[in-house]
Design a protein around this motif. Structure first.
Motif, short mmCIF file in Angstrom:
data_model
loop_
_atom_site.label_atom_id
_atom_site.label_comp_id
_atom_site.label_asym_id
_atom_site.label_seq_id
_atom_site.Cartn_x
_atom_site.Cartn_y
_atom_site.Cartn_z
N GLU A 115 -53.91 -46.22 -12.65
CA GLU A 115 -54.30 -47.42 -13.26
C GLU A 115 -54.59 -47.29 -14.78
O GLU A 115 -54.49 -48.18 -15.68
N GLU A 116 -54.88 -45.75 -15.29
CA GLU A 116 -54.88 -45.72 -16.72
C GLU A 116 -53.58 -45.99 -17.42
O GLU A 116 -53.51 -46.54 -18.72
N LEU A 118 -51.35 -47.99 -16.36
CA LEU A 118 -51.07 -49.60 -16.31
C LEU A 118 -52.02 -50.14 -17.57
O LEU A 118 -51.36 -51.06 -18.34
N GLU A 119 -53.04 -49.85 -17.84
CA GLU A 119 -54.08 -50.16 -19.02
C GLU A 119 -53.22 -49.74 -20.29
O GLU A 119 -53.24 -50.67 -21.20
N LEU A 121 -50.12 -49.42 -20.80
CA LEU A 121 -48.60 -50.16 -20.78
C LEU A 121 -49.24 -51.89 -21.19
O LEU A 121 -48.61 -52.33 -21.79
N LYS A 122 -50.21 -52.30 -20.65
CA LYS A 122 -50.70 -53.73 -21.00
C LYS A 122 -51.07 -53.81 -22.43
O LYS A 122 -50.85 -54.96 -23.02
N LYS A 123 -51.60 -52.76 -23.04
CA LYS A 123 -52.02 -52.77 -24.49
C LYS A 123 -50.81 -52.72 -25.36
O LYS A 123 -50.89 -53.25 -26.52
N LYS A 124 -49.72 -52.21 -24.90
CA LYS A 124 -48.52 -51.89 -25.58
C LYS A 124 -47.93 -53.45 -26.06
O LYS A 124 -47.79 -53.98 -25.14
N GLU A 125 -47.50 -53.49 -27.16
CA GLU A 125 -46.82 -54.73 -27.63
C GLU A 125 -45.39 -54.86 -27.19
O GLU A 125 -44.69 -53.85 -27.07
N PRO A 126 -45.19 -55.92 -26.54
CA PRO A 126 -43.51 -56.19 -26.18
C PRO A 126 -42.78 -56.13 -27.36
O PRO A 126 -42.92 -56.14 -28.51
#
Length: 129
Positions: A115-116, A118-119, A121-126
């Protein structure tokens, strides 16, 4: 690695010396000797390893009379990235998914850690096109 360097790896002994230099930033062999646990390697062994690292392009030195103060040329993060990519290419077909699956199936990675990740990765800019 940067500047089209040859693909190089570190032996276990070389990596141990590099870890010391990365932590110390720069050091004489006598200073490095103080950081080894017992049994300590011979001074000449450490000196030889440092010279090998210098030939491989991992280490540079400054001269002070007959003494050499060594410093890392390859930064820890650069080698870490290279090592991880090499390991992933050699053992996981370059796939982070295969690596993560391996870690989960061997219980080296728990759900909280996933889960950490994933968090993060979610914050990473495309990637920009």
């Amino acid at each position: 690695m940067k500047n089209k360097r040859k693909k190089l790896y570190l032996t276990k002994a070389e990596e141990e010396v590099m870890q010391i230099l990365w932590n110390m930033k720069k050091a004489f062999v006598r200073d490095m000797m103080k950081t080894f646990g017992n049994p300590k390697p011979a001074y000449t062994t450490v000196s030889t390893i440092v010279r090998i690292l210098e030939k491989k392009g991992f280490v540079g030195h400054n001269e002070f009379g007959n003494s050499h103060e060594y410093y890392p040329i390859i930064q820890k993060d650069e080698y870490r990235k290279y090592s991880l990519k090499t390991m992933m290419d050699n053992y996981f077909d370059g796939s982070f998914r295969q690596l993560a699956s391996f870690l989960v199936s061997n219980e080296d990675l728990d759900i909280r850690e996933l889960e950490e990740i994933l968090e993060i990765l979610k914050k990473k800019e495309p990637p920009k096109n």
